[in-house]
Design a protein around this motif. Structure first.
Motif, PDB file in Angstrom:
ATOM      1  N   ASP A   1       0.814  -1.218   0.000  1.00 20.21           N
ATOM      2  CA  ASP A   1       0.000   0.000   0.000  1.00 20.21           C
ATOM      3  C   ASP A   1       0.851   1.274   0.000  1.00 20.21           C
ATOM      4  O   ASP A   1       0.782   2.096   0.913  1.00 20.21           O
ATOM      5  CB  ASP A   1      -0.994  -0.048   1.179  1.00 20.21           C
ATOM      6  CG  ASP A   1      -1.942  -1.223   1.006  1.00 20.21           C
ATOM      7  OD1 ASP A   1      -2.925  -1.088   0.267  1.00 20.21           O
ATOM      8  OD2 ASP A   1      -1.659  -2.313   1.564  1.00 20.21           O
TER       9      ASP A   1
ATOM     10  N   HIS B   1      -3.560  -4.385   2.181  1.00 23.17           N
ATOM     11  CA  HIS B   1      -4.930  -3.981   1.886  1.00 23.17           C
ATOM     12  C   HIS B   1      -5.642  -3.237   3.021  1.00 23.17           C
ATOM     13  O   HIS B   1      -6.368  -2.289   2.778  1.00 23.17           O
ATOM     14  CB  HIS B   1      -5.743  -5.207   1.468  1.00 23.17           C
ATOM     15  CG  HIS B   1      -7.041  -4.938   0.775  1.00 23.17           C
ATOM     16  ND1 HIS B   1      -7.248  -3.892  -0.101  1.00 23.17           N
ATOM     17  CD2 HIS B   1      -8.238  -5.616   0.815  1.00 23.17           C
ATOM     18  CE1 HIS B   1      -8.500  -3.935  -0.561  1.00 23.17           C
ATOM     19  NE2 HIS B   1      -9.114  -4.964  -0.010  1.00 23.17           N
TER      20      HIS B   1
ATOM     21  N   HIS C   1       0.567   3.566  -2.374  1.00 18.77           N
ATOM     22  CA  HIS C   1      -0.419   4.603  -2.707  1.00 18.77           C
ATOM     23  C   HIS C   1       0.200   5.893  -3.226  1.00 18.77           C
ATOM     24  O   HIS C   1      -0.148   6.995  -2.771  1.00 18.77           O
ATOM     25  CB  HIS C   1      -1.363   4.841  -1.524  1.00 18.77           C
ATOM     26  CG  HIS C   1      -2.377   3.731  -1.410  1.00 18.77           C
ATOM     27  ND1 HIS C   1      -3.305   3.487  -2.400  1.00 18.77           N
ATOM     28  CD2 HIS C   1      -2.558   2.771  -0.474  1.00 18.77           C
ATOM     29  CE1 HIS C   1      -4.023   2.442  -2.063  1.00 18.77           C
ATOM     30  NE2 HIS C   1      -3.591   1.969  -0.911  1.00 18.77           N
TER      31      HIS C   1
ATOM     32  N   HIS D   1      -4.114  -1.688   5.507  1.00 21.02           N
ATOM     33  CA  HIS D   1      -3.224  -0.609   5.961  1.00 21.02           C
ATOM     34  C   HIS D   1      -2.951  -0.688   7.462  1.00 21.02           C
ATOM     35  O   HIS D   1      -2.623   0.315   8.089  1.00 21.02           O
ATOM     36  CB  HIS D   1      -3.791   0.763   5.605  1.00 21.02           C
ATOM     37  CG  HIS D   1      -3.987   1.002   4.136  1.00 21.02           C
ATOM     38  ND1 HIS D   1      -3.949   2.251   3.570  1.00 21.02           N
ATOM     39  CD2 HIS D   1      -4.186   0.152   3.092  1.00 21.02           C
ATOM     40  CE1 HIS D   1      -4.144   2.171   2.269  1.00 21.02           C
ATOM     41  NE2 HIS D   1      -4.294   0.892   1.947  1.00 21.02           N
TER      42      HIS D   1
ATOM     43  N   HIS E   1      -2.620  -9.449  -2.076  1.00 17.29           N
ATOM     44  CA  HIS E   1      -2.876  -8.073  -1.619  1.00 17.29           C
ATOM     45  C   HIS E   1      -3.938  -8.088  -0.514  1.00 17.29           C
ATOM     46  O   HIS E   1      -3.743  -7.538   0.559  1.00 17.29           O
ATOM     47  CB  HIS E   1      -3.341  -7.199  -2.785  1.00 17.29           C
ATOM     48  CG  HIS E   1      -3.703  -5.812  -2.349  1.00 17.29           C
ATOM     49  ND1 HIS E   1      -2.785  -4.938  -1.817  1.00 17.29           N
ATOM     50  CD2 HIS E   1      -4.900  -5.141  -2.333  1.00 17.29           C
ATOM     51  CE1 HIS E   1      -3.385  -3.793  -1.498  1.00 17.29           C
ATOM     52  NE2 HIS E   1      -4.657  -3.902  -1.798  1.00 17.29           N
TER      53      HIS E   1
ATOM     54  N   ASP F   1      -1.128  -2.232  -4.433  1.00 16.72           N
ATOM     55  CA  ASP F   1      -1.557  -0.840  -4.279  1.00 16.72           C
ATOM     56  C   ASP F   1      -0.356   0.099  -4.340  1.00 16.72           C
ATOM     57  O   ASP F   1      -0.065   0.844  -3.402  1.00 16.72           O
ATOM     58  CB  ASP F   1      -2.400  -0.625  -3.012  1.00 16.72           C
ATOM     59  CG  ASP F   1      -3.873  -0.932  -3.253  1.00 16.72           C
ATOM     60  OD1 ASP F   1      -4.226  -1.388  -4.359  1.00 16.72           O
ATOM     61  OD2 ASP F   1      -4.690  -0.713  -2.336  1.00 16.72           O
TER      62      ASP F   1
ATOM     63  N   HIS G   1      -6.408  -0.934  -6.040  1.00 10.48           N
ATOM     64  CA  HIS G   1      -6.238   0.405  -6.627  1.00 10.48           C
ATOM     65  C   HIS G   1      -5.423   0.355  -7.917  1.00 10.48           C
ATOM     66  O   HIS G   1      -5.626   1.190  -8.807  1.00 10.48           O
ATOM     67  CB  HIS G   1      -5.583   1.353  -5.621  1.00 10.48           C
ATOM     68  CG  HIS G   1      -6.548   1.842  -4.581  1.00 10.48           C
ATOM     69  ND1 HIS G   1      -7.194   3.056  -4.663  1.00 10.48           N
ATOM     70  CD2 HIS G   1      -7.003   1.260  -3.448  1.00 10.48           C
ATOM     71  CE1 HIS G   1      -7.995   3.202  -3.631  1.00 10.48           C
ATOM     72  NE2 HIS G   1      -7.896   2.128  -2.871  1.00 10.48           N
TER      73      HIS G   1
HETATM   74 ZN    ZN Z   1      -4.531   0.150  -0.194  1.00  9.74          ZN
END
Ligand code: ZN
Length: 243
Positions: free
Chosen positions: A9, A148, A11, A150, A115, A35, A63
Motif C-alpha cells: 500500500d 490492503h 499509494h 493498511h 494483496h 496498491d 487500486h
Molecule cells: Zn490500499
C-alpha cells in the motif's frame, strides 16, 4: 536469504517509499503486496521506483486494478473514485504495462503472497477473526502475507489451528513464527492505525522472525503535491493523522 523487506500500500506516495527503502537498508529481496498507486500524487514515480528494486516480487492491488480500468469504479467511495479517475489519466504507458504484468497471487520462499486475502486476493479485507479463520483454509504454506487494510497486524494460529489470535504490531515489535500465520506489514503511503509514520516489516525466513518498523517522512510535502494535483483534500488530511 536472511532479510526480506515486506511492503504494501504505497499509494503513490514517493516520499514515504523513499524513506522506507532508505531506512530498511540492504536486503536480500523485497516483496511488495500491491496498491502502488491510488490516493497519492506520485503514481508514475512510485511505479518506476518499485520496478527498479532488485529481487522484487510484486502483486496487483485493487487500486492498481482500478487505475488500469479493470474495475467498476462505483465500488469505490467518492474520494477514492476521484483519485482512481485521475490515476487513469496520468499513468504512463510504461507504468500501465508494469501494473498489467502483476499477478494477483503468488508464492515466494514457500510463502503465499496476496494483496487482500488468499480467498479473494485483490478485494477481501482481513479485518475480523471470522473472515481470517476462513482464509486460513485458503492457503497451504505456513505463512501468508497480505496488505490492503493498511494495518500492521499478525494473525497467528495455534499449533492445532483451533484457535487464532491477533496482534497489532508497534514499532520494533518482533514475532517468532512457530505456526501458521497471516502477516500484514502495514502501509507505506497511507497508514490507518493512527500512527502517521510509514510502516514496513522485515522477514528473516530462516529464523522465522518478523519485525515491524516505522519511519517518519516529510508528510507536508506530499500533502502539498496532493492538493496541487487537484486530488481530494481528505487524501492529504488523513496522512497527518494516520487514518
Ligand atoms: Zn490500499
Amino acid at each position: 536469504m536472511t532479510r526480506i523487506l515486506v511492503i504494501s500500500d504505497i499509494h503513490a506516495n514517493l516520499t514515504a517509499l523513499e524513506a522506507v527503502l532508505s531506512a530498511a537498508g540492504a536486503v536480500d529481496a523485497t516483496w511488495c503486496l500491491g496498491d502502488l498507486v491510488g490516493y497519492g500524487p506520485d503514481p508514475n514515480e512510485c511505479v518506476k521506483c518499485i520496478r527498479a528494486i532488485p529481487n522484487l516480487t510484486c502483486l496487483l492491488g485493487n487500486h492498481d486494478a482500478a487505475a488500469l480500468g479493470q474495475l467498476d469504479l462505483d465500488a469505490f467511495n467518492h474520494d477514492a473514485k476521484a483519485s482512481a479517475c485521475w490515476m487513469q489519466e496520468v499513468l504512463s504507458v510504461e507504468s500501465k504495462e508494469f501494473l498489467l504484468s502483476l499477478p494477483q497471487r503468488t508464492r515466494a520462499l514457500e510463502s503465499t503472497l496476496v494483496h487482500g486475502s488468499p480467498r479473494n486476493p485483490v478485494w477481501e479485507y482481513l479485518l475480523d477473526i471470522y473472515t481470517v479463520e476462513q482464509n486460513f483454509a485458503c492457503f497451504e504454506d505456513q505463512l501468508c502475507f497480505a496488505g490492503h487494510t493498511h494495518l500492521p497486524v499478525a494473525y497467528l494460529a495455534a499449533k492445532d489451528e483451533r484457535e487464532i489470535s491477533w496482534k497489532m504490531l508497534r514499532e520494533g515489535d518482533n514475532l517468532r513464527l512457530k505456526h501458521r500465520a497471516i502477516l500484514n506489514p502495514g502501509s507505506v503511503g497511507q497508514p490507518r492505525d493512527h500512527d502517521p509514520r510509514a510502516s514496513y516489516a522485515i522477514l528473516d525466513p530462516e529464523a522465522k522472525s518478523w519485525t515491524n518498523f516505522r519511519v517518519t517522512y516529510d508528510i507536508a510535502s506530499v500533502q502539498t503535491r496532493i492538493l496541487q494535483a487537484g486530488l481530494p483534500y481528505a487524501h492529504a488530511a488523513r496522512l497527518s493523522g494516520g487514518w
